[in-house]
Design a protein around this motif. Structure first.
Motif, PDB file in Angstrom:
ATOM      1  N   LEU A 125       0.858  -1.181   0.000  1.00  0.00           N
ATOM      2  CA  LEU A 125       0.000   0.000   0.000  1.00  0.00           C
ATOM      3  C   LEU A 125       0.893   1.229   0.000  1.00  0.00           C
ATOM      4  CD1 LEU A 125      -2.763   1.466   0.353  1.00  0.00           C
ATOM      5  CD2 LEU A 125      -2.481   1.184   2.814  1.00  0.00           C
ATOM      6  N   THR A 126       0.626   2.160  -0.900  1.00  0.00           N
ATOM      7  CA  THR A 126       1.426   3.379  -0.969  1.00  0.00           C
ATOM      8  C   THR A 126       0.503   4.561  -1.254  1.00  0.00           C
ATOM      9  OG1 THR A 126       3.419   4.347  -1.946  1.00  0.00           O
ATOM     10  CG2 THR A 126       1.979   3.073  -3.435  1.00  0.00           C
ATOM     11  N   ARG A 127       1.092   5.759  -1.379  1.00  0.00           N
ATOM     12  CA  ARG A 127       0.245   6.936  -1.558  1.00  0.00           C
ATOM     13  C   ARG A 127       0.924   7.971  -2.446  1.00  0.00           C
ATOM     14  NH1 ARG A 127       0.483  10.967   3.675  1.00  0.00           N
ATOM     15  NH2 ARG A 127       2.708  11.440   3.613  1.00  0.00           N
ATOM     16  N   GLU A 128       0.099   8.879  -2.963  1.00  0.00           N
ATOM     17  CA  GLU A 128       0.585  10.023  -3.714  1.00  0.00           C
ATOM     18  C   GLU A 128      -0.078  11.292  -3.195  1.00  0.00           C
ATOM     19  OE1 GLU A 128       0.305  10.017  -7.866  1.00  0.00           O
ATOM     20  OE2 GLU A 128       1.925   8.598  -8.108  1.00  0.00           O
ATOM     21  N   PRO A 129       0.605  12.433  -3.305  1.00  0.00           N
ATOM     22  CA  PRO A 129       2.038  12.520  -3.597  1.00  0.00           C
ATOM     23  C   PRO A 129       2.838  11.970  -2.426  1.00  0.00           C
ATOM     24  CG  PRO A 129       1.198  14.688  -2.988  1.00  0.00           C
ATOM     25  CD  PRO A 129       0.006  13.765  -3.052  1.00  0.00           C
ATOM     26  N   GLY A 130       3.913  11.290  -2.719  1.00  0.00           N
ATOM     27  CA  GLY A 130       4.745  10.713  -1.665  1.00  0.00           C
ATOM     28  C   GLY A 130       5.094   9.282  -1.952  1.00  0.00           C
ATOM     29  N   GLY A 131       5.184   8.474  -0.892  1.00  0.00           N
ATOM     30  CA  GLY A 131       5.478   7.059  -1.042  1.00  0.00           C
ATOM     31  C   GLY A 131       6.943   6.705  -0.944  1.00  0.00           C
ATOM     32  N   VAL A 132       7.814   7.640  -1.353  1.00  0.00           N
ATOM     33  CA  VAL A 132       9.265   7.478  -1.204  1.00  0.00           C
ATOM     34  C   VAL A 132       9.839   8.825  -0.764  1.00  0.00           C
ATOM     35  CG1 VAL A 132       9.462   5.612  -2.903  1.00  0.00           C
ATOM     36  CG2 VAL A 132       9.713   7.986  -3.650  1.00  0.00           C
ATOM     37  N   LYS A 133      11.075   8.834  -0.271  1.00  0.00           N
ATOM     38  CA  LYS A 133      11.634  10.024   0.389  1.00  0.00           C
ATOM     39  C   LYS A 133      11.574  11.293  -0.468  1.00  0.00           C
ATOM     40  CE  LYS A 133      15.726  11.757   2.774  1.00  0.00           C
ATOM     41  NZ  LYS A 133      17.116  11.492   3.173  1.00  0.00           N
ATOM     42  N   ILE A 134      12.068  11.219  -1.696  1.00  0.00           N
ATOM     43  CA  ILE A 134      12.100  12.416  -2.544  1.00  0.00           C
ATOM     44  C   ILE A 134      10.682  12.884  -2.868  1.00  0.00           C
ATOM     45  CG2 ILE A 134      12.751  13.309  -4.828  1.00  0.00           C
ATOM     46  CD1 ILE A 134      15.200  11.429  -4.701  1.00  0.00           C
ATOM     47  N   ALA A 135       9.799  11.940  -3.163  1.00  0.00           N
ATOM     48  CA  ALA A 135       8.411  12.283  -3.471  1.00  0.00           C
ATOM     49  C   ALA A 135       7.702  12.891  -2.261  1.00  0.00           C
ATOM     50  CB  ALA A 135       7.662  11.047  -3.966  1.00  0.00           C
ATOM     51  N   GLU A 136       8.042  12.418  -1.060  1.00  0.00           N
ATOM     52  CA  GLU A 136       7.465  12.999   0.166  1.00  0.00           C
ATOM     53  C   GLU A 136       7.949  14.433   0.368  1.00  0.00           C
ATOM     54  OE1 GLU A 136       5.199  11.950   2.319  1.00  0.00           O
ATOM     55  OE2 GLU A 136       4.922   9.875   1.646  1.00  0.00           O
TER      56      GLU A 136
END
Length: 208
Positions: free
Chosen positions: A33-44
């Motif tokens: 399960l992941t999310r946007e915007p975000g999900g990984v360090k740079i995207a967060e």
């Protein structure tokens, strides 16, 4: 399989995504399960720029480009590797949110925002998109009652903005009817969770 959850503010999609994820995980599906915007360090980090209430001068096109950049990074680092390992990916928001919020709500144009995002994602679209449809007025009332929810820059928009977002989502559900399923998010939470779970389960079992 790449499955996305979409909807306006207060539609309950984040809660439903979490509950459906836990149920499928308990049934031994190889799932994330992941999310946007975000999900990984740079995207967060990009998420923080977009949603910071202090960034009131953020230009609408800049906002759309930041969402696309965050989405790209998320795909590269998390979604694509998971799909290559044959995992099921549940994602809270994806490309349709940009089409609805920036394309429709901010009136940048759905086609214009779509083109930017198809470039960013290398034409990666979900296998299944569940839209949690709710009248914006009801969704915003839910948010105001939820004291634990973060208030971000997008929460400061007008009701007209959210009406435009909802209408764009509904237009997208007709345009992409082969991957869209619409759920009435005004129903009780347990009913919405069961409906979303059943839709996904049928898709995974090849019945949908």
């Amino acid at each position: 399989m790449f499955i996305t959850f979409e909807g306006g503010e207060g539609s309950g999609k984040t809660t439903v995504a979490s509950l459906v994820f836990e149920r499928l995980k308990n049934e031994n599906y190889d799932i994330i399960l992941t999310r946007e915007p975000g999900g990984v360090k740079i995207a967060e980090q990009i998420r923080n720029i977009i949603l910071d209430k202090e960034n009131t001068s953020l230009d609408d096109r800049s906002e759309a480009l930041l969402f696309a950049a965050s989405r790209r990074q998320h795909l590269v680092e998390k979604v694509w590797p998971a799909l290559k390992e044959n995992k099921i990916v549940l994602c809270d928001r994806y490309i349709d949110s940009s089409l609805a919020y920036q394309g429709g709500g901010k009136h940048l144009g759905v086609e214009e925002v779509l083109n930017v995002n198809l470039f960013a994602t290398e034409n990666t679209l979900p296998d299944l998109t569940i839209l949690f449809d709710l009248e914006p007025k009801v969704g915003l009332e839910r948010i105001n009652k939820n004291k634990n929810r973060e208030v971000n820059r997008l929460d400061l928009e007008s009701l007209k903005f959210y009406d435009d977002v909802r209408n764009t989502f509904l237009d997208l559900s007709k345009r992409y009817k082969e991957r869209y399923v619409v759920i009435d998010a005004s129903k009780p939470l347990d009913e919405v969770v069961l409906e979303a779970y059943t839709i996904i389960k049928n898709k995974l079992d090849g019945l949908y």
